[in-house]
Write a protein that holds these residues in place. Structure first.
Motif, PDB file in Angstrom:
ATOM      1  N   ARG A 168      31.030  15.588  57.758  1.00 58.63           N
ATOM      2  CA  ARG A 168      31.541  17.271  57.478  1.00 58.63           C
ATOM      3  C   ARG A 168      32.363  17.168  55.969  1.00 58.63           C
ATOM      4  O   ARG A 168      33.494  15.530  55.533  1.00 58.63           O
ATOM      5  CB  ARG A 168      32.224  18.337  57.642  1.00 58.63           C
ATOM      6  CG  ARG A 168      31.246  18.790  58.873  1.00 58.63           C
ATOM      7  CD  ARG A 168      30.069  19.379  58.589  1.00 58.63           C
ATOM      8  NE  ARG A 168      29.085  19.932  59.843  1.00 58.63           N
ATOM      9  CZ  ARG A 168      28.319  19.944  60.153  1.00 58.63           C
ATOM     10  NH1 ARG A 168      27.635  21.016  58.476  1.00 58.63           N
ATOM     11  NH2 ARG A 168      27.175  20.624  60.605  1.00 58.63           N
ATOM     12  N   TYR A 182      34.738  18.750  55.173  1.00 62.33           N
ATOM     13  CA  TYR A 182      35.924  18.808  55.315  1.00 62.33           C
ATOM     14  C   TYR A 182      36.645  17.768  55.458  1.00 62.33           C
ATOM     15  O   TYR A 182      37.904  17.483  54.830  1.00 62.33           O
ATOM     16  CB  TYR A 182      36.878  19.543  56.176  1.00 62.33           C
ATOM     17  CG  TYR A 182      37.511  19.432  56.614  1.00 62.33           C
ATOM     18  CD1 TYR A 182      39.410  20.273  55.595  1.00 62.33           C
ATOM     19  CD2 TYR A 182      37.847  19.018  58.061  1.00 62.33           C
ATOM     20  CE1 TYR A 182      40.131  20.683  56.948  1.00 62.33           C
ATOM     21  CE2 TYR A 182      38.368  19.193  58.555  1.00 62.33           C
ATOM     22  CZ  TYR A 182      40.325  19.354  58.045  1.00 62.33           C
ATOM     23  OH  TYR A 182      41.774  19.978  58.073  1.00 62.33           O
ATOM     24  N   TYR A 183      36.034  16.757  56.498  1.00 61.02           N
ATOM     25  CA  TYR A 183      36.876  15.735  56.836  1.00 61.02           C
ATOM     26  C   TYR A 183      37.085  14.080  55.523  1.00 61.02           C
ATOM     27  O   TYR A 183      37.677  13.826  55.378  1.00 61.02           O
ATOM     28  CB  TYR A 183      36.377  15.039  57.535  1.00 61.02           C
ATOM     29  CG  TYR A 183      36.449  15.778  59.462  1.00 61.02           C
ATOM     30  CD1 TYR A 183      37.794  16.155  59.860  1.00 61.02           C
ATOM     31  CD2 TYR A 183      35.245  16.263  59.594  1.00 61.02           C
ATOM     32  CE1 TYR A 183      38.010  16.410  60.745  1.00 61.02           C
ATOM     33  CE2 TYR A 183      35.147  17.335  60.899  1.00 61.02           C
ATOM     34  CZ  TYR A 183      36.372  17.953  61.326  1.00 61.02           C
ATOM     35  OH  TYR A 183      36.779  18.926  62.490  1.00 61.02           O
ATOM     36  N   LYS A 225      36.044  25.232  66.985  1.00 62.44           N
ATOM     37  CA  LYS A 225      35.099  24.864  68.043  1.00 62.44           C
ATOM     38  C   LYS A 225      34.611  23.940  68.008  1.00 62.44           C
ATOM     39  O   LYS A 225      34.210  23.153  69.051  1.00 62.44           O
ATOM     40  CB  LYS A 225      34.171  26.235  67.992  1.00 62.44           C
ATOM     41  CG  LYS A 225      32.820  26.447  69.165  1.00 62.44           C
ATOM     42  CD  LYS A 225      32.846  27.803  68.871  1.00 62.44           C
ATOM     43  CE  LYS A 225      31.282  27.712  69.930  1.00 62.44           C
ATOM     44  NZ  LYS A 225      30.307  28.534  69.408  1.00 62.44           N
ATOM     45  N   GLN A 226      34.051  23.203  66.764  1.00 60.54           N
ATOM     46  CA  GLN A 226      33.189  22.030  66.883  1.00 60.54           C
ATOM     47  C   GLN A 226      34.066  21.137  66.758  1.00 60.54           C
ATOM     48  O   GLN A 226      33.951  20.120  68.151  1.00 60.54           O
ATOM     49  CB  GLN A 226      32.702  21.945  65.237  1.00 60.54           C
ATOM     50  CG  GLN A 226      31.989  22.902  65.201  1.00 60.54           C
ATOM     51  CD  GLN A 226      32.925  24.929  64.735  1.00 60.54           C
ATOM     52  OE1 GLN A 226      33.822  24.204  64.859  1.00 60.54           O
ATOM     53  NE2 GLN A 226      31.726  25.037  64.248  1.00 60.54           N
ATOM     54  N   ARG A 227      35.462  20.890  66.730  1.00 64.22           N
ATOM     55  CA  ARG A 227      36.475  20.311  66.712  1.00 64.22           C
ATOM     56  C   ARG A 227      36.807  20.102  69.031  1.00 64.22           C
ATOM     57  O   ARG A 227      36.870  18.581  69.034  1.00 64.22           O
ATOM     58  CB  ARG A 227      37.633  19.921  66.775  1.00 64.22           C
ATOM     59  CG  ARG A 227      38.803  18.482  66.297  1.00 64.22           C
ATOM     60  CD  ARG A 227      39.590  19.579  65.735  1.00 64.22           C
ATOM     61  NE  ARG A 227      39.843  19.425  64.261  1.00 64.22           N
ATOM     62  CZ  ARG A 227      40.361  18.870  63.326  1.00 64.22           C
ATOM     63  NH1 ARG A 227      41.259  18.152  63.252  1.00 64.22           N
ATOM     64  NH2 ARG A 227      40.264  19.335  62.180  1.00 64.22           N
ATOM     65  N   PRO A 270      41.803  23.600  61.573  1.00 63.98           N
ATOM     66  CA  PRO A 270      40.765  23.808  60.989  1.00 63.98           C
ATOM     67  C   PRO A 270      39.063  23.959  61.459  1.00 63.98           C
ATOM     68  O   PRO A 270      39.425  22.782  62.748  1.00 63.98           O
ATOM     69  CB  PRO A 270      40.623  22.733  59.497  1.00 63.98           C
ATOM     70  CG  PRO A 270      41.769  23.073  59.384  1.00 63.98           C
ATOM     71  CD  PRO A 270      42.615  22.681  60.560  1.00 63.98           C
ATOM     72  N   ARG A 271      38.225  24.090  61.357  1.00 65.40           N
ATOM     73  CA  ARG A 271      36.719  23.700  62.205  1.00 65.40           C
ATOM     74  C   ARG A 271      37.071  23.550  64.061  1.00 65.40           C
ATOM     75  O   ARG A 271      36.772  21.976  64.662  1.00 65.40           O
ATOM     76  CB  ARG A 271      35.932  22.506  62.589  1.00 65.40           C
ATOM     77  CG  ARG A 271      35.611  22.858  60.410  1.00 65.40           C
ATOM     78  CD  ARG A 271      35.330  21.468  59.778  1.00 65.40           C
ATOM     79  NE  ARG A 271      33.581  21.467  60.546  1.00 65.40           N
ATOM     80  CZ  ARG A 271      33.031  22.108  60.761  1.00 65.40           C
ATOM     81  NH1 ARG A 271      32.876  23.504  60.029  1.00 65.40           N
ATOM     82  NH2 ARG A 271      31.348  22.008  61.072  1.00 65.40           N
ATOM     83  N   GLU A 312      29.383  15.893  62.653  1.00 63.00           N
ATOM     84  CA  GLU A 312      30.808  16.283  62.230  1.00 63.00           C
ATOM     85  C   GLU A 312      31.669  14.915  61.652  1.00 63.00           C
ATOM     86  O   GLU A 312      32.383  15.786  60.297  1.00 63.00           O
ATOM     87  CB  GLU A 312      31.354  16.683  63.919  1.00 63.00           C
ATOM     88  CG  GLU A 312      32.056  17.148  63.905  1.00 63.00           C
ATOM     89  CD  GLU A 312      32.412  18.991  63.581  1.00 63.00           C
ATOM     90  OE1 GLU A 312      33.502  19.952  62.678  1.00 63.00           O
ATOM     91  OE2 GLU A 312      31.230  19.464  62.822  1.00 63.00           O
TER      92      GLU A 312
END
Length: 366
Positions: free
Chosen positions: A212, A214-215, A72-74, A69-70, A209
């Motif tokens: 977010r 999601y986290y 590129k940002q990760r 999940p995510r 980030e």
């Protein structure tokens, strides 16, 4: 790129999920970010329903990555965390060097006195004209001193300035030696504010980030959010220290530039002009010294030549006053005991005359 990956794809995926910065080389992750598939390629891989084993090695690797999940940002967070300490150290050192450079100028009273002499010379040259009687000048004038030629076109106003100071105020001639940090300070000062601003944005990206949704909703299954939050608090504290040091350095520069009447100059421009003048001053002093040494060598050679010429003339004159060839006499044995010979000369006179008849050859002038 995959040839440098010394672990199974599943292990690499888990390291990214866990933000395990000790397991992966940051350079590998940076290169990987450049090779991430575009949206069309992602769509093609995600639509694949066949056996994973039938895919090529690169496709299998990407297949594992795209399940993160995510992604590129990760990866962005991963690289920043791995490089954070080195970046923080470099920026802190740059702020320190910049502060040293500003402090060098601030404490260099010799530089101020040299600039006062420059102003006095300028006012003298400009006389009572519209440019005379000035209370100051812009720093850019300093770098024009070397462009102003003397009447004989053999020297410059800068060489005259250096020569004048070396004679009248010799204690000021070494002022460039007190500005050792200015050159590197000018280099780091050019992008110092910009680089720190970029650094702050990257920390802000970590903050955004970790917050977010999601986290927050997957905190139990994905520890990335918690690790980002833990890193952020440490990084934010370090960032505050760096930011405060930067503000102190810029405040000191602002006060310095105001005292020089150069508030509009950027820090790197101000420091560069001071450094260039100091270097030009130092080089002009070296050139003056070389010129004086050459003039001294020429003077010594000229004196030696004149001395040789005088000695030769003296010896020639001595021969003229001595015995001529057609006046030679036969030396009788008893003459050696007589007080004089011929025209009243003794034996010592004859030896001196013989020596004078064969003088050493005079050296030609250089």
């Amino acid at each position: 790129l995959l040839s440098h990956l010394k672990m199974p794809h599943e292990t690499f995926r888990e390291a990214i999920m866990q933000l395990d910065t000790k397991a992966i080389n940051p350079n590998f992750v940076v290169q990987l970010m450049k090779l991430l598939p575009n949206d069309q390629e992602v769509g093609a891989l995600q639509s694949y329903t066949g056996p994973k084993e039938e895919l090529g090695m690169a496709e299998q690797f990407l297949f594992e990555l795209l399940s993160i999940p995510r992604l590129k940002q990760r990866l962005q967070c991963f690289v920043f965390i791995m490089e954070f300490n080195a970046k923080l150290r470099d920026l802190s050192e740059n702020v320190e060097v910049f502060s040293y450079a500003v402090n060098d100028i601030y404490r260099c009273s010799k530089l101020v006195r040299v600039l006062e002499i420059v102003l006095a010379i300028g006012n003298y040259l400009n006389g009572t004209g519209p440019r005379g009687g000035a209370y100051g000048f812009k720093l850019e004038v300093l770098n024009k001193l070397a462009d102003t030629k003397t009447a004989d076109n053999k020297s410059t106003l800068l060489h005259y300035l250096v020569n004048f100071i070396s004679q009248e105020y010799p204690e000021l001639i070494t002022f460039p030696e007190e500005l050792t940090n200015v050159e590197i300070g000018a280099k780091v000062g050019e992008k110092l504010v910009e680089e720190i601003s970029k650094f702050k944005k990257e920390i802000k990206f970590i903050y955004e980030e970790m917050n977010r949704p999601y986290y927050k909703s997957n905190a139990k299954n994905d520890p990335c959010g918690a690790k980002l939050e833990q890193f952020y608090h440490t990084a934010y504290t370090d960032m505050e220290v760096l930011e405060n040091n930067k503000k102190d350095a810029l405040a000191m520069y602002k006060e310095l530039s105001r005292s020089f009447g150069e508030e509009d100059l950027k820090p790197d421009e101000f420091l560069t002009q001071i450094h260039q003048f100091a270097q030009a001053f130092k080089e002009a002093n070296n050139e003056n010294q070389r010129k004086k040494e050459e003039e001294e060598r020429i003077r010594l050679r000229r004196e030696a030549f004149i001395k040789q010429m005088a000695e030769r003339d003296r010896m020639v004159e001595a021969r003229k006053q001595g015995r001529k060839p057609n006046q030679a006499q036969t030396l009788q044995p008893n003459d050696l005991r007589r007080p004089g010979l011929g025209r009243g000369r003794g034996l010592q006179d004859m030896i001196a005359t013989a020596a004078a008849d064969h003088p050493h050859r005079a050296m030609s002038p250089p």
